[in-house]
Design a protein around this motif. Sequence first.
Motif, PDB file in Angstrom:
ATOM      1  N   LEU A  97       0.828  -1.205   0.000  1.00  0.00           N
ATOM      2  CA  LEU A  97       0.000   0.000   0.000  1.00  0.00           C
ATOM      3  C   LEU A  97       0.863   1.256   0.000  1.00  0.00           C
ATOM      4  O   LEU A  97       0.589   2.209  -0.742  1.00  0.00           O
ATOM      5  CB  LEU A  97      -0.934  -0.007   1.212  1.00  0.00           C
ATOM      6  CG  LEU A  97      -1.826   1.221   1.394  1.00  0.00           C
ATOM      7  CD1 LEU A  97      -2.688   1.483   0.162  1.00  0.00           C
ATOM      8  CD2 LEU A  97      -2.705   1.072   2.639  1.00  0.00           C
ATOM      9  N   LYS A  98       1.918   1.269   0.795  1.00  0.00           N
ATOM     10  CA  LYS A  98       2.816   2.427   0.831  1.00  0.00           C
ATOM     11  C   LYS A  98       3.420   2.677  -0.548  1.00  0.00           C
ATOM     12  O   LYS A  98       3.523   3.834  -0.992  1.00  0.00           O
ATOM     13  CB  LYS A  98       3.926   2.195   1.868  1.00  0.00           C
ATOM     14  CG  LYS A  98       3.448   2.281   3.306  1.00  0.00           C
ATOM     15  CD  LYS A  98       4.511   1.819   4.286  1.00  0.00           C
ATOM     16  CE  LYS A  98       5.695   2.747   4.334  1.00  0.00           C
ATOM     17  NZ  LYS A  98       6.651   2.341   5.401  1.00  0.00           N
ATOM     18  N   GLN A 130      -0.697   4.976  10.775  1.00  0.00           N
ATOM     19  CA  GLN A 130       0.703   5.292  11.087  1.00  0.00           C
ATOM     20  C   GLN A 130       1.642   4.364  10.336  1.00  0.00           C
ATOM     21  O   GLN A 130       2.655   4.814   9.777  1.00  0.00           O
ATOM     22  CB  GLN A 130       0.945   5.171  12.593  1.00  0.00           C
ATOM     23  CG  GLN A 130       0.379   6.299  13.438  1.00  0.00           C
ATOM     24  CD  GLN A 130       0.818   6.153  14.888  1.00  0.00           C
ATOM     25  OE1 GLN A 130       1.992   5.936  15.178  1.00  0.00           O
ATOM     26  NE2 GLN A 130      -0.125   6.265  15.796  1.00  0.00           N
ATOM     27  N   ASP A 131       1.340   3.063  10.333  1.00  0.00           N
ATOM     28  CA  ASP A 131       2.202   2.099   9.642  1.00  0.00           C
ATOM     29  C   ASP A 131       2.297   2.416   8.154  1.00  0.00           C
ATOM     30  O   ASP A 131       3.350   2.221   7.526  1.00  0.00           O
ATOM     31  CB  ASP A 131       1.663   0.684   9.828  1.00  0.00           C
ATOM     32  CG  ASP A 131       1.880   0.150  11.238  1.00  0.00           C
ATOM     33  OD1 ASP A 131       2.684   0.753  11.979  1.00  0.00           O
ATOM     34  OD2 ASP A 131       1.241  -0.863  11.596  1.00  0.00           O
ATOM     35  N   VAL A 132       1.194   2.913   7.588  1.00  0.00           N
ATOM     36  CA  VAL A 132       1.160   3.243   6.162  1.00  0.00           C
ATOM     37  C   VAL A 132       1.834   4.585   5.884  1.00  0.00           C
ATOM     38  O   VAL A 132       2.207   4.873   4.749  1.00  0.00           O
ATOM     39  CB  VAL A 132      -0.297   3.233   5.653  1.00  0.00           C
ATOM     40  CG1 VAL A 132      -0.392   3.674   4.208  1.00  0.00           C
ATOM     41  CG2 VAL A 132      -0.901   1.839   5.803  1.00  0.00           C
ATOM     42  N   GLY A 133       2.011   5.404   6.943  1.00  0.00           N
ATOM     43  CA  GLY A 133       2.646   6.707   6.769  1.00  0.00           C
ATOM     44  C   GLY A 133       1.677   7.829   6.500  1.00  0.00           C
ATOM     45  O   GLY A 133       2.066   8.868   5.947  1.00  0.00           O
ATOM     46  N   LEU A 134       0.421   7.654   6.890  1.00  0.00           N
ATOM     47  CA  LEU A 134      -0.595   8.678   6.680  1.00  0.00           C
ATOM     48  C   LEU A 134      -0.777   9.503   7.953  1.00  0.00           C
ATOM     49  O   LEU A 134      -0.712   8.979   9.065  1.00  0.00           O
ATOM     50  CB  LEU A 134      -1.919   8.037   6.272  1.00  0.00           C
ATOM     51  CG  LEU A 134      -1.894   7.288   4.938  1.00  0.00           C
ATOM     52  CD1 LEU A 134      -3.161   6.480   4.743  1.00  0.00           C
ATOM     53  CD2 LEU A 134      -1.708   8.273   3.776  1.00  0.00           C
ATOM     54  N   GLN A 135      -1.036  10.795   7.789  1.00  0.00           N
ATOM     55  CA  GLN A 135      -1.153  11.714   8.905  1.00  0.00           C
ATOM     56  C   GLN A 135      -2.600  11.890   9.329  1.00  0.00           C
ATOM     57  O   GLN A 135      -3.516  11.768   8.527  1.00  0.00           O
ATOM     58  CB  GLN A 135      -0.581  13.083   8.539  1.00  0.00           C
ATOM     59  CG  GLN A 135       0.882  13.059   8.127  1.00  0.00           C
ATOM     60  CD  GLN A 135       1.380  14.438   7.742  1.00  0.00           C
ATOM     61  OE1 GLN A 135       1.246  15.390   8.501  1.00  0.00           O
ATOM     62  NE2 GLN A 135       1.940  14.547   6.556  1.00  0.00           N
TER      63      GLN A 135
END
Length: 321
Positions: free
Chosen positions: A186-187, A223-228
């Motif tokens: 996904l990232k 958070q794991d995906v890097g979304l704020q």
Amino acid sequence: MKKLTIRYWIRCLVLMLVTFGLITACSSYTVQNTVSPIEVVNKDCRMVKHTMGKTCVPINPQRIVTFSLPTLGNALTLGVKPLGSTFIDMLDEHTYLKGKVDSIQSLGISSPNLEKILLIKPDIIIGWHAEKQFYPLLSKIAPTVLFDFQPDKTWRELFKFVTQVLGKQEAAQQAWEHYHQRVEKLKAALGDRYKNQEISLVFLAPGVIFSEGKNSFPDSILQDVGLQRPQAQNAIAPYTQIYFSLEELEKADGDIMFVGTLTDDDQEYLEKLKQKPLWKKLRAVQQNHVYPINYLTWRAGNLLAADAVIDDLFKYLVNIP
């Protein structure tokens, strides 16, 4: 899903927020001592430390009962299908457990059906501390272990607990590997597309608007995906829930807003909310970036649900409708 009464919903919510009072009774299965989480007693039994003390549980239980949807989901993640579980009646065809619970007997919601549990003749009962008030009776039916789900504990720790109780470490490792593979995929698909954007989570109950705060189940996935998250939602709160009044609706805003409702009443409340001037001023609303999500899935607290949450993120953020 058929319409639920407010009283029914409140009882369910109380359970899901884990606010039952403490009880200190113990049974013949339990000895009150401080021990390591798992202690091998003999070839048939392991001593497991839990919120009520420690309980000798079978090495390879076959007849399992679970309480709460997170505990049920954890067992299924580990390849173990309980014979009975609570909260099944709350599920509908749109949840992540569709097709996975058809043969599992429903044991009630706010009060587990002790008669049904007796008929199942379980080897072990697994729950969390919301069931403390029933523990003296449950522990006379079968070895019963309850996870102490306090505000500082996470859904990951509950999964670890269920893994230890069932002795399914290898299955747990495989489940985590699958999760991390999906997160990385996904990232890669998202790239930097949402680098400076905020993802808002909004849930509705009768007359109530709330979000899931920092370190909650859905927040940890984001958070794991890097979304704020929006600043107002990027905070630690008791049992992870952050409530907004109608006048504070701007705190629910973000560049993307995911909205979950549980009952028909909640959906009606959302439709009324959409007519409010404050709702129409939200930037996610104005940019048409408001997406429906399944309430139970996004608040489920287990890896099966995490897989479904990632599916939604692919659907709405990668394969944009």
